[in-house]
Design an enzyme around this catalytic site. Structure first.
Site, PDB file in Angstrom:
ATOM      1  NE  ARG A 159      -3.229  -2.985   0.448  1.00  0.00           N
ATOM      2  CZ  ARG A 159      -3.803  -3.693   1.420  1.00  0.00           C
ATOM      3  NH1 ARG A 159      -3.236  -3.793   2.609  1.00  0.00           N
ATOM      4  NH2 ARG A 159      -4.932  -4.349   1.203  1.00  0.00           N
ATOM      5  CG  ASP A 188      -2.544  -6.241  -0.909  1.00  0.00           C
ATOM      6  OD1 ASP A 188      -3.618  -6.152  -1.535  1.00  0.00           O
ATOM      7  OD2 ASP A 188      -2.486  -6.598   0.288  1.00  0.00           O
ATOM      8  CG  HIS A 259      -5.745  -8.663  -0.988  1.00  0.00           C
ATOM      9  ND1 HIS A 259      -6.130  -7.335  -0.940  1.00  0.00           N
ATOM     10  CD2 HIS A 259      -6.415  -9.292   0.010  1.00  0.00           C
ATOM     11  CE1 HIS A 259      -6.989  -7.176   0.063  1.00  0.00           C
ATOM     12  NE2 HIS A 259      -7.185  -8.341   0.658  1.00  0.00           N
ATOM     13  CD  GLU A 323      -9.787  -8.427   3.359  1.00  0.00           C
ATOM     14  OE1 GLU A 323     -10.392  -7.817   4.244  1.00  0.00           O
ATOM     15  OE2 GLU A 323      -8.852  -7.916   2.712  1.00  0.00           O
ATOM     16  CD1 TRP A 389      -7.153 -12.785   8.854  1.00  0.00           C
ATOM     17  CD2 TRP A 389      -8.008 -10.733   8.992  1.00  0.00           C
ATOM     18  NE1 TRP A 389      -7.971 -12.599   7.772  1.00  0.00           N
ATOM     19  CE2 TRP A 389      -8.515 -11.352   7.825  1.00  0.00           C
ATOM     20  CE3 TRP A 389      -8.407  -9.421   9.295  1.00  0.00           C
ATOM     21  CZ2 TRP A 389      -9.411 -10.703   6.971  1.00  0.00           C
ATOM     22  CZ3 TRP A 389      -9.293  -8.785   8.437  1.00  0.00           C
ATOM     23  CH2 TRP A 389      -9.787  -9.421   7.289  1.00  0.00           C
ATOM     24  CG  PHE A 415       0.473  -2.378  16.253  1.00  0.00           C
ATOM     25  CD1 PHE A 415      -0.494  -2.872  17.127  1.00  0.00           C
ATOM     26  CD2 PHE A 415       1.810  -2.571  16.603  1.00  0.00           C
ATOM     27  CE1 PHE A 415      -0.149  -3.544  18.295  1.00  0.00           C
ATOM     28  CE2 PHE A 415       2.170  -3.232  17.767  1.00  0.00           C
ATOM     29  CZ  PHE A 415       1.193  -3.722  18.606  1.00  0.00           C
ATOM     30  CD1 TRP A 464      -3.370  -4.677   8.591  1.00  0.00           C
ATOM     31  CD2 TRP A 464      -2.604  -5.262   6.565  1.00  0.00           C
ATOM     32  NE1 TRP A 464      -3.382  -6.045   8.506  1.00  0.00           N
ATOM     33  CE2 TRP A 464      -2.922  -6.437   7.277  1.00  0.00           C
ATOM     34  CE3 TRP A 464      -2.103  -5.371   5.273  1.00  0.00           C
ATOM     35  CZ2 TRP A 464      -2.745  -7.711   6.750  1.00  0.00           C
ATOM     36  CZ3 TRP A 464      -1.939  -6.640   4.730  1.00  0.00           C
ATOM     37  CH2 TRP A 464      -2.261  -7.797   5.467  1.00  0.00           C
ATOM     38  CD  GLU A 466      -5.008  -0.647   4.015  1.00  0.00           C
ATOM     39  OE1 GLU A 466      -4.242  -0.590   5.007  1.00  0.00           O
ATOM     40  OE2 GLU A 466      -5.711  -1.655   3.773  1.00  0.00           O
TER      41      GLU A 466
END
Ligand code: TNX
Length: 757
Positions: A159, A188, A259, A323, A389, A415, A464, A466
């Site tokens: 990301r 990803d 992904h 996902e 997760w 986190f 992550w 983003e």
């Protein structure tokens, strides 16, 4: 009597630990009189290669943190003071454990294996005391080993991309706090970050995107700045070496079958839909395009994995698996044919088939796979390890089937989530994982038997990225939360104590300051609670912070005459419309701690009594009805639990406010949130009634509403001009209109402050 003795021992243990500053807290510390004092001739004596290397790693840390240049040697070099380092596989401690003896003459560190010597060195490094030119370590004996063998941190480099200089720093932070695994998220939708020689387009095309989402996902805004980067195989080898020297295993993650937009953009033939152009994703989320499970895709993935396995010696290879949208597979004739041919139940079966086929390949090369907990759906692969997760469920299911699992539940290990009040924090994805929450994490799910619990290898926190675009921001999200996680994973239950941890943390903040490392000061944020006051037209303010961290300086401002009142917070205090502005800050040893500013808006309803006919949903219930008249207006970020919004799922708001006395009433305003992506819609209409006695109500106004602001203030003028009781009804829209996310479902009604003028 026995109980008493136990308590005395626990207290003795605690006080010994309290004397040192080591994070994660060691198993046993026995102080002895005297000090080992460093002099210019002090050197590390490593009598074997690995131990010598461990000394070498510490050299860098000592220069960086203590400006202390120490020599290393493999042979005793005469009279100088030395720190003897050695490995001894017979040491009676768990893997990675160590024993240290500090005397005024020298220090001996014996490690069992897997970093034991390095961990011992890191512990004594944290015991160093520097006064003037004297650098010393208090004498004593430490015996220590970790509770969990898997102590991981993850970093998403897709990301946002972080260069190898920062990756080395990141590895340093992990090593400093005795973490032993770095989960490197390399591919990803938004970028492929690892050079693969056989497929150059993966990085020529897949490592670059034509823009990036700006602001929050719910704002749906993009820039159009080309963004990207990747790691060459040469750089990766360098990083693997760097990590190995620090006893850190790097687990690479190559995401499949979802992904993977970046890979599809480079090699479109790997997708189910032909005649299409795939793009490296600019925005966040979950995409419908996934790898098509045909033979050429498997050949591609096997070739990629061959190069990956050649670079990373890790026994584990992470293959993602999370996902995965099934829509493309549903509409793909090849996929449907494959489902029939292999006798699979449906697309979920196809997902297991995919992962199991890859697993066989990875196993044939002598490695094992790790996957996100979705790989449990439709049948678990042979000997896969699960990363749980979505809560701890995945780990429980895995352990029950005698599969290994690593805990990384969103509730404690994400986190990328907020660690303080969102209005005081940089923009984040949402959620709330403060330091004490991380510290309180127990990696062993309560429902497991002791036998099953042995399948929980440990835990990992995920970053992550983003919403994390710069190294400083990664540091901010990592620190100090990783220190709490390190204690969760290393320290024995008996030695864990949050207050003690906080007192040791202050020393570590100073260390981080010394090296210009960014870290979050969110624990210094002061939270507050507004409660009704006994006097009419006033509110009580309670300030909340950890007393360990210092006293609270408070300032209130009188808006009538501009005067300021400064005091140290002792007890809850009362404010009125004259003193609606309050600021509070901790007065402790750390500089530049955040200031909390409370801006209250007083009106006729503020602090009065209110009753609700329908309870809001538990998840969004804040302080119940009082939330609506506490003088605090909600922000438009509803994801934080401490938010001011009351949320009603499919139901209406029905409230009665008692003004306490008959008063004039001209209008009533209520705040409504509008956030389509979160299924939140403003009230379809609002009605009010007014009464003087609380029994007979007269209709005083009604409006239909059609606003489209984020925060909608809906005002109704009252036709009844005096009264004491006001009944308010805000009607839920009922159904999400078609063409919108969640169409046909019940919408949320989010209400905040009600004001009466
Ligand atoms: C879910 S955790 C994801 C990631 C996102 C993350 C954001 C997981 C296996 N998948 O792709 O970045 O949420 O918190």
């Amino acid at each position: 009597m026995k109980k008493w003795l136990g308590l005395v021992f626990i207290l003795m243990g605690l006080s010994a630990i309290a004397q040192n500053k080591i994070i994660p807290a060691p198993l046993s510390v026995k102080p002895a009189p005297g000090y080992f004092t460093f002099d210019p001739t002090t050197y590390f004596l490593g009598n074997d290669q690995v131990a010598y290397k461990d000394g070498y790693v510490i050299k860098d840390f000592l220069i960086k943190y203590y400006n202390l240049p120490l020599k290393t040697a493999t042979k005793s070099i005469g009279v100088g003071k030395h720190i003897a380092l050695k490995y001894d596989s017979t040491l009676a401690v768990a893997d990675g454990g160590y024993h240290i003896l500090i005397s005024p003459e020298n220090i001996t560190i014996t490690g069992k294996n897997n970093g034991g010597v390095l961990y011992g060195l890191l512990s004594i490094m944290q015991l160093i005391e520097k006064t003037g030119n004297t650098v010393q370590i208090p004498c004593g004996e430490i015996t220590d080993y970790p509770q969990f063998q898997y102590r991981g941190m993850h970093l998403d480099c897709s990301r946002h991309f972080f260069d190898i200089a920062f990756i080395k720093k990141y590895i340093d932070y992990l090593a400093m706090y005795k973490m032993n695994t770095f989960h490197w998220h390399l591919t990803d939708d938004q970028g492929w970050r690892i050079e693969i020689k056989q497929y150059p387009k993966l990085t020529e095309i897949g490592a670059w995107r034509d823009g990036t989402m700006v602001g929050h996902y719910r704002d749906q805004q993009y820039d159009n700045v080309r963004y990207g980067g990747f790691y060459t195989q040469k750089e990766i080898k360098e990083i693997v070496r760097y990590a190995t020297d620090r006893h850190i295993t790097i687990i690479p993650e190559i995401e499949m079958p979802g992904h993977c937009m970046a890979a599809l953009a480079a090699y479109p033939e790997l997708g189910c839909v032909k005649d299409t152009t795939y793009q490296v994703a600019k925005g966040w989320g979950v995409f419908e395009d996934v790898f098509c499970p045909n033979d050429s895709t498997f050949i591609f993935l096997e070739n990629v994995l061959d190069e990956v396995m050649a670079l990373f010696p890790s026994p584990y290879i992470h293959v993602g698996g999370d996902e995965v949208e099934k829509i493309r597979w549903k509409n793909c004739s090849h996929c449907q044919q494959l489902i029939k041919e292999k006798g699979l139940v449906n697309e979920h079966g196809l997902q297991s088939y995919f992962i199991q086929r890859i697993e066989k390949y990875v196993n044939s090369k002598g490695r094992s796979i790790i996957g996100w907990d979705e790989i449990l759906e439709g049948g678990l692969a042979q000997n896969a390890t699960i990363m749980s997760w979505r809560g701890e469920e995945g780990a429980v299911l895995a352990a029950q089937q005698k599969h290994y699992a690593i805990m990384t539940p969103g509730s404690h290990c994400y986190f990328d989530y907020y660690q303080g009040a969102p209005q005081l924090e940089p923009l984040a994805i949402g959620g709330f994982v403060p330091l004490d929450k991380v510290y309180g994490f127990n990696p062993i799910p309560a429902s497991l038997t002791p036998e099953q619990a042995t399948y929980i290898l440990g835990a990992q926190a995920n970053i992550w990225t983003e919403y994390i675009n710069f190294p400083e921001q990664v540091e901010y999200m990592l620190l100090p939360r990783m220190l709490a996680l390190s204690e969760v994973l290393w320290t024995s239950k008996e030695n864990k104590n949050y207050d003690d941890f906080l007192s040791r943390l202050l020393f570590h903040f100073q260390l981080l300051d010394k090296t210009n490392t960014n870290y979050a000061k969110s624990i210094y944020q002061i939270n507050y609670k507004v409660t009704p006051a006994s006097e009419l037209n006033k509110l009580n303010i309670t300030l909340l912070s950890n007393p360990q961290l210092g006293k609270i300086d408070v300032q209130t401002i009188n808006v009538l005459n501009g005067s300021k009142n400064n005091f140290t917070y002792e007890n809850p205090f009362t404010v009125s419309a004259e003193t609606p502005y309050i600021s509070a800050q901790l007065n402790g040893s750390i500089k530049n701690t955040p200031t909390t500013q409370i801006k209250l808006k007083f009106n006729k309803a503020t602090g009065k009594s209110i009753t609700l006919k329908n309870e809001p949903s538990k998840k969004y219930s804040a302080d119940g009805g009082f939330t609506l008249i506490n003088g605090v207006e909600a922000t438009v970020n509803p994801s934080w639990n401490g938010s001011e919004w009351l949320g009603f799922l499919g139901t209406d708001l029905q409230a009665i406010i008692d003004l306490g006395e008959i008063d004039s009433i001209h209008s009533v305003t209520i705040g409504c949130l509008y956030d389509k992506l979160s299924w939140i819609y403003p009230a379809e209409s609002v009605q009010i009634w007014v009464s003087t006695n609380g029994k007979n109500y007269e209709q005083a106004g009604k409006i239909k509403y059609n606003g489209d602001q984020k925060r909608n203030a809906i005002t109704i003028s009252s036709t009844v001009k005096t009264g004491r009781y006001i009944k308010i009804e805000a009607i839920n829209l009922g159904t999400i209109p078609s063409g919108n996310p969640g169409a046909g479902s019940k919408p949320w009604l989010f209400i905040d402050e009600i004001s009466v003028e």
